[in-house]
Design a protein around this motif. Structure first.
Motif, PDB file in Angstrom:
ATOM      1  N   THR A   1      -8.367 -36.171  32.336  1.00  0.00           N
ATOM      2  CA  THR A   1      -8.491 -35.328  33.524  1.00  0.00           C
ATOM      3  C   THR A   1      -9.500 -35.882  34.532  1.00  0.00           C
ATOM      4  OG1 THR A   1     -10.170 -33.940  32.476  1.00  0.00           O
ATOM      5  CG2 THR A   1      -7.874 -33.257  32.222  1.00  0.00           C
ATOM      6  N   PHE A   2     -10.288 -36.877  34.114  1.00  0.00           N
ATOM      7  CA  PHE A   2     -11.289 -37.492  34.981  1.00  0.00           C
ATOM      8  C   PHE A   2     -10.740 -38.779  35.592  1.00  0.00           C
ATOM      9  CE2 PHE A   2     -13.759 -35.220  31.757  1.00  0.00           C
ATOM     10  CZ  PHE A   2     -14.658 -34.516  32.538  1.00  0.00           C
ATOM     11  N   THR A   3     -11.217 -39.107  36.776  1.00  0.00           N
ATOM     12  CA  THR A   3     -10.877 -40.407  37.351  1.00  0.00           C
ATOM     13  C   THR A   3     -11.641 -41.482  36.587  1.00  0.00           C
ATOM     14  OG1 THR A   3     -12.711 -40.429  38.924  1.00  0.00           O
ATOM     15  CG2 THR A   3     -10.648 -39.372  39.666  1.00  0.00           C
ATOM     16  N   LYS A   4     -11.227 -42.722  36.755  1.00  0.00           N
ATOM     17  CA  LYS A   4     -11.918 -43.834  36.096  1.00  0.00           C
ATOM     18  C   LYS A   4     -13.384 -43.865  36.516  1.00  0.00           C
ATOM     19  CE  LYS A   4     -11.492 -48.785  35.191  1.00  0.00           C
ATOM     20  NZ  LYS A   4     -12.623 -49.499  35.602  1.00  0.00           N
ATOM     21  N   ALA A   5     -13.634 -43.679  37.797  1.00  0.00           N
ATOM     22  CA  ALA A   5     -15.014 -43.683  38.300  1.00  0.00           C
ATOM     23  C   ALA A   5     -15.821 -42.535  37.693  1.00  0.00           C
ATOM     24  CB  ALA A   5     -15.022 -43.600  39.823  1.00  0.00           C
ATOM     25  N   ASP A   6     -15.206 -41.349  37.572  1.00  0.00           N
ATOM     26  CA  ASP A   6     -15.908 -40.213  36.962  1.00  0.00           C
ATOM     27  C   ASP A   6     -16.205 -40.472  35.491  1.00  0.00           C
ATOM     28  OD1 ASP A   6     -15.992 -38.773  39.306  1.00  0.00           O
ATOM     29  OD2 ASP A   6     -14.295 -37.476  38.794  1.00  0.00           O
ATOM     30  N   ARG A   7     -15.261 -41.094  34.763  1.00  0.00           N
ATOM     31  CA  ARG A   7     -15.492 -41.426  33.349  1.00  0.00           C
ATOM     32  C   ARG A   7     -16.663 -42.391  33.224  1.00  0.00           C
ATOM     33  NH1 ARG A   7      -9.812 -41.738  33.218  1.00  0.00           N
ATOM     34  NH2 ARG A   7      -9.909 -44.003  33.253  1.00  0.00           N
ATOM     35  N   GLU A   8     -16.704 -43.400  34.093  1.00  0.00           N
ATOM     36  CA  GLU A   8     -17.803 -44.371  34.047  1.00  0.00           C
ATOM     37  C   GLU A   8     -19.128 -43.703  34.367  1.00  0.00           C
ATOM     38  OE1 GLU A   8     -16.376 -47.349  36.763  1.00  0.00           O
ATOM     39  OE2 GLU A   8     -15.032 -48.230  35.263  1.00  0.00           O
ATOM     40  N   THR A   9     -19.128 -42.821  35.358  1.00  0.00           N
ATOM     41  CA  THR A   9     -20.352 -42.091  35.710  1.00  0.00           C
ATOM     42  C   THR A   9     -20.776 -41.183  34.561  1.00  0.00           C
ATOM     43  OG1 THR A   9     -19.815 -42.147  38.055  1.00  0.00           O
ATOM     44  CG2 THR A   9     -21.372 -40.450  37.344  1.00  0.00           C
ATOM     45  N   PHE A  10     -19.821 -40.465  33.974  1.00  0.00           N
ATOM     46  CA  PHE A  10     -20.117 -39.569  32.862  1.00  0.00           C
ATOM     47  C   PHE A  10     -20.716 -40.346  31.691  1.00  0.00           C
ATOM     48  CE2 PHE A  10     -18.722 -37.206  29.029  1.00  0.00           C
ATOM     49  CZ  PHE A  10     -19.413 -36.034  29.267  1.00  0.00           C
ATOM     50  N   GLU A  11     -20.125 -41.489  31.361  1.00  0.00           N
ATOM     51  CA  GLU A  11     -20.643 -42.303  30.255  1.00  0.00           C
ATOM     52  C   GLU A  11     -22.055 -42.800  30.554  1.00  0.00           C
ATOM     53  OE1 GLU A  11     -19.541 -46.108  27.415  1.00  0.00           O
ATOM     54  OE2 GLU A  11     -18.189 -45.585  29.047  1.00  0.00           O
ATOM     55  N   ARG A  12     -22.286 -43.239  31.775  1.00  0.00           N
ATOM     56  CA  ARG A  12     -23.617 -43.727  32.155  1.00  0.00           C
ATOM     57  C   ARG A  12     -24.637 -42.599  32.056  1.00  0.00           C
ATOM     58  NH1 ARG A  12     -25.946 -43.224  36.768  1.00  0.00           N
ATOM     59  NH2 ARG A  12     -24.038 -42.884  37.950  1.00  0.00           N
ATOM     60  N   LEU A  13     -24.285 -41.415  32.570  1.00  0.00           N
ATOM     61  CA  LEU A  13     -25.212 -40.283  32.537  1.00  0.00           C
ATOM     62  C   LEU A  13     -25.445 -39.795  31.102  1.00  0.00           C
ATOM     63  CD1 LEU A  13     -23.966 -38.303  35.659  1.00  0.00           C
ATOM     64  CD2 LEU A  13     -26.075 -39.636  35.439  1.00  0.00           C
ATOM     65  N   ALA A  14     -24.396 -39.744  30.298  1.00  0.00           N
ATOM     66  CA  ALA A  14     -24.548 -39.310  28.906  1.00  0.00           C
ATOM     67  C   ALA A  14     -25.434 -40.290  28.135  1.00  0.00           C
ATOM     68  CB  ALA A  14     -23.186 -39.176  28.237  1.00  0.00           C
ATOM     69  N   THR A  15     -25.261 -41.579  28.385  1.00  0.00           N
ATOM     70  CA  THR A  15     -26.088 -42.597  27.740  1.00  0.00           C
ATOM     71  C   THR A  15     -27.545 -42.450  28.170  1.00  0.00           C
ATOM     72  OG1 THR A  15     -24.198 -44.091  27.598  1.00  0.00           O
ATOM     73  CG2 THR A  15     -26.396 -45.101  27.428  1.00  0.00           C
ATOM     74  N   SER A  16     -27.760 -42.164  29.441  1.00  0.00           N
ATOM     75  CA  SER A  16     -29.136 -41.949  29.932  1.00  0.00           C
ATOM     76  C   SER A  16     -29.757 -40.708  29.308  1.00  0.00           C
ATOM     77  CB  SER A  16     -29.130 -41.815  31.463  1.00  0.00           C
ATOM     78  OG  SER A  16     -28.749 -43.008  32.061  1.00  0.00           O
ATOM     79  N   LEU A  17     -28.951 -39.640  29.139  1.00  0.00           N
ATOM     80  CA  LEU A  17     -29.456 -38.436  28.521  1.00  0.00           C
ATOM     81  C   LEU A  17     -29.851 -38.689  27.062  1.00  0.00           C
ATOM     82  CD1 LEU A  17     -30.058 -35.397  28.659  1.00  0.00           C
ATOM     83  CD2 LEU A  17     -27.649 -34.994  28.078  1.00  0.00           C
ATOM     84  N   VAL A  18     -29.020 -39.426  26.341  1.00  0.00           N
ATOM     85  CA  VAL A  18     -29.343 -39.757  24.943  1.00  0.00           C
ATOM     86  C   VAL A  18     -30.646 -40.556  24.897  1.00  0.00           C
ATOM     87  CG1 VAL A  18     -28.625 -41.160  22.962  1.00  0.00           C
ATOM     88  CG2 VAL A  18     -26.975 -39.645  24.086  1.00  0.00           C
ATOM     89  N   ALA A  19     -30.793 -41.505  25.794  1.00  0.00           N
ATOM     90  CA  ALA A  19     -32.029 -42.308  25.819  1.00  0.00           C
ATOM     91  C   ALA A  19     -33.236 -41.421  26.103  1.00  0.00           C
ATOM     92  CB  ALA A  19     -31.906 -43.417  26.857  1.00  0.00           C
ATOM     93  N   ALA A  20     -33.087 -40.505  27.049  1.00  0.00           N
ATOM     94  CA  ALA A  20     -34.212 -39.620  27.405  1.00  0.00           C
ATOM     95  C   ALA A  20     -34.586 -38.712  26.218  1.00  0.00           C
ATOM     96  CB  ALA A  20     -33.851 -38.770  28.630  1.00  0.00           C
ATOM     97  N   LEU A  21     -33.580 -38.207  25.517  1.00  0.00           N
ATOM     98  CA  LEU A  21     -33.850 -37.331  24.382  1.00  0.00           C
ATOM     99  C   LEU A  21     -34.361 -38.111  23.170  1.00  0.00           C
ATOM    100  CD1 LEU A  21     -30.761 -34.965  24.642  1.00  0.00           C
ATOM    101  CD2 LEU A  21     -33.155 -34.366  25.078  1.00  0.00           C
ATOM    102  N   SER A  22     -34.080 -39.401  23.109  1.00  0.00           N
ATOM    103  CA  SER A  22     -34.521 -40.244  21.996  1.00  0.00           C
ATOM    104  C   SER A  22     -35.944 -40.748  22.169  1.00  0.00           C
ATOM    105  CB  SER A  22     -33.597 -41.461  21.853  1.00  0.00           C
ATOM    106  OG  SER A  22     -32.283 -41.053  21.589  1.00  0.00           O
ATOM    107  N   GLY A  23     -36.472 -40.635  23.364  1.00  0.00           N
ATOM    108  CA  GLY A  23     -37.809 -41.157  23.660  1.00  0.00           C
ATOM    109  C   GLY A  23     -38.909 -40.330  23.053  1.00  0.00           C
ATOM    110  N   PRO A  24     -40.155 -40.725  23.333  1.00  0.00           N
ATOM    111  CA  PRO A  24     -41.304 -39.997  22.783  1.00  0.00           C
ATOM    112  C   PRO A  24     -41.319 -38.552  23.251  1.00  0.00           C
ATOM    113  CG  PRO A  24     -42.008 -41.841  24.181  1.00  0.00           C
ATOM    114  CD  PRO A  24     -40.520 -41.810  24.200  1.00  0.00           C
ATOM    115  N   ARG A  25     -41.849 -37.706  22.410  1.00  0.00           N
ATOM    116  CA  ARG A  25     -41.903 -36.263  22.727  1.00  0.00           C
ATOM    117  C   ARG A  25     -43.191 -35.907  23.393  1.00  0.00           C
ATOM    118  NH1 ARG A  25     -39.069 -33.936  17.314  1.00  0.00           N
ATOM    119  NH2 ARG A  25     -37.419 -35.404  17.386  1.00  0.00           N
TER     120      ARG A  25
END
Length: 151
Positions: free
Chosen positions: A127-151
């Protein structure tokens, strides 16, 4: 779009609503995956262990627990279930560590399960465009990195 427009309860901060939306997405993914894997006697938890075992042949239970996001006690139960299905072989290895390996049936189950899960995710992302999928993946990866960092 505010919470009322999205059919969500009012009163929670937007960041909390965002977290709940992520949780709902994961819950629905789990339900769909469990349903789709049921014909091959697997579920999301079992598949995650098989998937990691295919990536790390001979991994110990503690290594598999960390990689598949399971508590050690849960992983032990999952390994016993996989062994009873003939998908996993457990042998003594490095010192007292029990090594876990896929059987031929396990390798086939991983292939089939990977294809099944790929279809589920592919259908949802269709249901997402290719550009939206790429943006979603980039943002999700950034969120995982942020949550994985120091508390």
């Amino acid at each position: 779009m505010d919470n009322v427009d999205r059919g969500l309860p009012q009163g929670l901060p937007q960041t909390v609503e965002f977290g709940l939306t992520l949780k709902r997405a994961m819950h629905l993914f789990t339900l769909r995956t469990d349903e789709a894997l049921q014909p091959i006697d697997l579920n999301l938890g079992l598949w995650s262990v098989l998937r990691e075992m295919s990536r790390m042949p001979g991994a110990s239970a503690s290594e598999l627990a960390r990689a598949s996001f399971h508590a050690p006690q849960t992983l032990g139960s999952l390994l016993h279930r996989l062994e009873s299905l003939g998908l996993v072989m457990r042998t003594t290895g490095r010192g007292r560590i029990i090594e876990n390996h896929l059987t031929e049936a396990g390798r086939e189950a991983v292939k089939q399960a990977n294809a099944t899960v790929e279809c589920i995710i592919g259908e949802a992302l269709h249901t997402f465009t290719k550009a939206d999928r790429e943006t979603f993946e980039r943002l999700a990866t950034s969120l995982v990195a942020a949550l994985s960092g120091p508390r």
